[in-house]
Design an enzyme around this catalytic site. Structure first.
Site, PDB file in Angstrom:
ATOM      1  N   CYS A   1       0.824  -1.220   0.000  1.00 26.24           N
ATOM      2  CA  CYS A   1       0.000   0.000   0.000  1.00 26.24           C
ATOM      3  C   CYS A   1       0.857   1.270   0.000  1.00 26.24           C
ATOM      4  CB  CYS A   1      -0.916   0.025   1.210  1.00 26.24           C
ATOM      5  SG  CYS A   1      -2.097  -1.321   1.256  1.00 26.24           S
TER       6      CYS A   1
ATOM      7  N   HIS B   1      -2.565   7.273   4.524  1.00 21.43           N
ATOM      8  CA  HIS B   1      -3.096   6.092   3.854  1.00 21.43           C
ATOM      9  C   HIS B   1      -4.487   5.787   4.420  1.00 21.43           C
ATOM     10  CE1 HIS B   1      -3.583   2.268   2.064  1.00 21.43           C
ATOM     11  NE2 HIS B   1      -3.319   1.562   3.139  1.00 21.43           N
TER      12      HIS B   1
ATOM     13  N   ASN C   1      -9.971   0.428   1.715  1.00 21.56           N
ATOM     14  CA  ASN C   1      -8.522   0.536   1.509  1.00 21.56           C
ATOM     15  C   ASN C   1      -8.214   0.113   0.067  1.00 21.56           C
ATOM     16  OD1 ASN C   1      -5.772   0.148   1.425  1.00 21.56           O
ATOM     17  ND2 ASN C   1      -5.656  -0.954   3.366  1.00 21.56           N
TER      18      ASN C   1
END
Ligand code: COA
Length: 337
Positions: free
Chosen positions: A119, A258, A288
């Site tokens: 990520c 994030h 996400n």
């Protein structure tokens, strides 16, 4: 790795994003696994996410995002000489998504490669593109961050399937006269890698009928361990970078963490001392999206009018590897030097 930018000014001069049309709500998920809308909202802040069609792959998400970024930067795709796509869900391991994307865009003179940093991929890719431009190897870069995690999620595993979604964002990087990137901090901890992994399909465990039966082709995650890691590194990475750049948290106008879980974001913002109104949050609508998370959040902040020229923007990502990365940028008005 940590570095404060000196000399050449390089900035984001175009920004684009794309998310698949299909919205998957928590209520629908509650029909698929033993969960509830209330549990998901309370533990993660997520209400819905976008899911790619069966025939949609990473290139199909990257292309509209990239076109939008190039249009906003008002540059010809053929003038891009570097294309980096940060993703853990490329169309295929090879040919790479970046090579397919460069071809679809008509960036025929571009170096193109995919980058794997979980990520955190978008933060790593932007730092690399910065380095290529600052070093004089590249004149104009296109960086895409995105993932189609729905394709590698076990839709029978309630511990993971409620968290993730699909989406992508793209930025054009160019030299500018002033403002732009201020610094980067990137790191990795392979010892913690086991807590978030895709064990099957690589050279350690090639795909066989047995690995498929054991569901090793799906994301495996130790949620509480990743939660602890995330809350720690979102704070430490940002603090280290601000110190390196001689900036204080009060100078930050827009904080783009994030988008994994609202509880992680709230914890980091509180510890860092960033007031709520400076924090960009869209995990409630996208879940996400891995490497897509930060550029999608940047696009939302731009749409809200928060990315005005001169604004100091702090971005921090974290994810599989385990990896983390932060960047500080003084937002510019999009005009290349
Ligand atoms: N619905 C209902 N119950 C669920 C559930 C779901 N979707 N997922 C897990 N549970 C249950 C667990 O089985 C456990 O039950 P038990 O106590 O009977 O064993 C209980 O909820 C608590 O589980 P736990 O994992 O301790 O919850 P948590 O508060 O840590 O929240 C996460 C779980 C996954 C939301 C949280 O750990 C998290 O966000 N971690 C970080 C994940 C992440 O960001 N990954 C990507 C990084 S890039």
């Amino acid at each position: 790795m940590i570095g404060r930018v000196d000399g050449t000014r390089i900035s984001i001069t175009g920004l684009g994003s794309y998310a698949p049309e299909r919205v998957l709500t928590n209520h629908e998920l509650a029909q698929m696994v033993d969960t509830s809308h209330e549990w998901i909202v309370e533990r993660t802040g997520i209400r819905e996410r976008r899911i790619a069609r069966p025939d949609e792959a990473m290139t199909d998400l990257a292309l509209p995002a990239a076109r939008q970024a190039l249009e906003q930067a008002q540059v010809d795709p053929a003038s891009v000489d570097l294309v980096i796509v940060a993703t853990v869900t490329p169309d295929t391991m090879f040919p790479t998504t970046s090579a397919l994307l460069a071809d679809a865009l008509g960036a025929s003179d571009a170096a193109a490669y995919d980058l794997l940093a979980g990520c955190t991929g978008f933060m790593y890719a932007v730092a690399q593109a910065y380095g290529m431009l600052a070093g004089g190897l590249s004149r104009r870069a296109l960086v895409v961050g995105g993932d189609v995690l729905s394709k590698i999620i076990n839709w029978r595993d309630r511990r993971t399937c409620v968290l993730f979604g699909d989406g992508a964002g793209a930025v054009v990087l160019d030299r500018v006269d002033g403002g732009g990137f201020v610094g980067f901090e990137l790191g990795a901890d392979g010892a913690g890698g086991i807590h978030l992994s895709l064990p099957g399909g690589g050279s350690r465990t090639p795909t066989t009928a047995e690995t498929i039966e054991q569901e090793k082709h799906f994301v495996q995650m130790n949620g509480p361990e990743v939660f602890r890691f995330a809350t720690r590194v979102l704070v430490s990475s940002a603090e280290k970078l601000l110190a390196e750049c001689g900036r204080s948290i009060d100078e930050v106008d827009v904080y783009v963490p994030h988008q994994a879980n609202v509880r992680i974001i709230d914890h980091a913002a509180r510890k860092l001392g960033v007031p709520e109104e400076k924090v960009v949050i869209n995990v409630d609508r996208y879940g996400n999206t891995s490497s897509g998370s930060i550029p999608l959040a940047l696009a939302d902040a731009a749409a809200d009018g928060r990315l005005r020229p001169g604004a100091l923007v702090l971005m921090t990502g974290m994810g599989a590897g385990l990896t983390w990365g932060s960047s500080l940028i003084e937002w510019t008005d999009g005009v290349a030097a």
